[in-house]
Enzyme design. Structure first.
Site, short mmCIF file in Angstrom:
data_model
loop_
_atom_site.label_atom_id
_atom_site.label_comp_id
_atom_site.label_asym_id
_atom_site.label_seq_id
_atom_site.Cartn_x
_atom_site.Cartn_y
_atom_site.Cartn_z
N ASN A 9 -37.27 104.68 14.34
CA ASN A 9 -38.84 104.60 14.60
C ASN A 9 -38.78 105.26 16.10
O ASN A 9 -38.34 104.60 17.02
CB ASN A 9 -39.27 103.01 14.95
CG ASN A 9 -40.43 102.89 15.32
OD1 ASN A 9 -41.02 104.03 15.53
ND2 ASN A 9 -40.65 101.54 15.70
N LYS A 11 -41.44 105.85 17.81
CA LYS A 11 -42.65 105.45 18.62
C LYS A 11 -43.35 106.59 19.18
O LYS A 11 -43.27 107.68 18.60
CB LYS A 11 -41.87 104.35 19.78
CG LYS A 11 -41.16 103.29 18.73
CD LYS A 11 -40.80 102.33 19.66
CE LYS A 11 -39.93 101.18 19.17
NZ LYS A 11 -39.72 99.95 19.88
N GLU A 96 -45.38 95.87 18.29
CA GLU A 96 -46.06 96.75 19.37
C GLU A 96 -47.45 96.85 18.91
O GLU A 96 -48.37 96.97 19.81
CB GLU A 96 -45.58 97.86 19.68
CG GLU A 96 -43.88 97.66 20.58
CD GLU A 96 -43.02 98.87 20.38
OE1 GLU A 96 -43.37 99.70 19.63
OE2 GLU A 96 -41.79 98.39 20.95
N GLU A 164 -37.52 91.75 13.12
CA GLU A 164 -37.67 92.12 14.34
C GLU A 164 -37.85 91.09 15.50
O GLU A 164 -39.04 91.15 15.69
CB GLU A 164 -38.32 93.42 14.81
CG GLU A 164 -37.87 94.69 13.82
CD GLU A 164 -38.23 96.00 14.57
OE1 GLU A 164 -37.28 96.54 14.73
OE2 GLU A 164 -39.42 96.25 15.05
N GLY A 170 -36.44 96.65 22.23
CA GLY A 170 -36.52 97.41 23.66
C GLY A 170 -36.08 97.02 24.69
O GLY A 170 -36.11 97.37 25.94
N SER A 210 -32.91 96.34 19.42
CA SER A 210 -31.91 96.68 20.49
C SER A 210 -30.52 97.15 19.74
O SER A 210 -29.19 96.97 19.97
CB SER A 210 -31.46 95.79 21.54
OG SER A 210 -32.64 95.71 22.24
N GLY A 232 -35.22 103.07 20.17
CA GLY A 232 -34.50 103.96 21.41
C GLY A 232 -33.40 104.52 21.02
O GLY A 232 -33.46 105.85 21.32
#
Ligand code: PGA
Length: 254
Positions: A9, A11, A96, A164, A170, A210, A232
């Site tokens: 992802n 983002k 998010e 999640e 993150g 993470s 990330g």
């Protein structure tokens, strides 16, 4: 047997040229790992171009969001039908989106329904917030999210769920493998109650929050965890490749 799946992802990262660069760094090696479904979710504007780059490979494409209406006067939105021409998967209900764009359970439900209707495969995200976790409300929150997201949907063929925990996204603070495995087991039981044992047994449920090349193995060793939704670390080709490789190795030897 459930085929493991690793989803990147991206983002709101990468320009069009940056997205092309990132894919070029990993396309060949990713393509060669065939026991894992690899899904890249770049920003909308890069979907068509990345789709061309990975055409003919074993890599799959997904979007990060979708609107639920078929078409019409919804400036700036993207419909399920538009995506269905470009990609196979779509992330729905990411925390998010719930947090910054006020997506409610009802909206998430409409989006899952609309995606399934046109043959898009939703990756439905659920997960509790830190305060809910600390108050021991994880089970209640996750149960509520799963049931409300799937309300009125009789056939969930094509669906993947990603657990999640919001506090792990993150933050560098991943859930423990035991916590993740336990909650994913709970989600499977909810699905079993709603759709029967076979559907639950076949449903892929991922962990997200993470995940890195350093901790991927410990998550993938868990029996209930079928893969990962990676944020990330999916922006670094070597990290993402390593996560996919570790997954392939562990799940194959089971
Ligand atoms: P993260 O994001 O890996 O950066 O924690 C995961 C996600 O939001 O899907």
């Amino acid at each position: 047997m459930r085929v493991p799946m690793i989803v990147g992802n991206w983002k709101m990262n990468t320009t069009l040229s940056g997205a092309v660069e990132l894919v070029n760094k990993m396309v060949r090696e990713l393509d060669e790992i065939d026991s894992v479904d690899k899904v890249l979710c770049p920003p909308f504007i890069s979907l068509a171009k990345i789709g061309k780059l990975i055409k003919g490979s074993s890599i799959k494409l997904g979007a990060q969001n979708v609107y639920f209406a078929e078409k019409g006067a919804y400036t700036g939105e993207i419909s399920p039908l538009m995506l269905a021409e470009l990609c196979e998967f779509v992330i729905i209900g990411h925390s998010e989106r719930r947090k910054y764009f006020n997506e409610t359970g009802e909206i998430v439900n409409q989006k899952v329904m609309a995606a399934l209707k046109v043959g898009l495969k939703p990756i439905l995200c659920v997960g509790e917030k830190l305060a809910e976790n600390e108050a021991g409300r994880t089970e209640e929150v996750v149960t509520g999210q799963v049931s409300s997201s799937l309300a009125g949907i009789n056939d969930i063929n094509g669906l993947t769920i990603a657990y999640e925990p919001v506090w792990a996204i993150g933050t560098g603070k991943a859930a423990t493998r035991e916590q993740a495995n336990e909650t994913i087991g709970l989600i499977r039981r909810i699905i079993s109650k709603l759709y029967g044992e076979k559907v639950a047994r076949d449903l892929r449920i991922l962990y997200g929050g993470s995940v890195t090349a350093d901790n991927a193995t410990e998550f993938m060793q868990q029996s209930e965890i079928d893969g990962a939704l990676v944020g990330g670390a999916s922006l670094k080709a070597d990290q993402f490749l390593s996560i996919v490789r570790q997954t392939a190795e562990i799940k194959q030897t089971r």
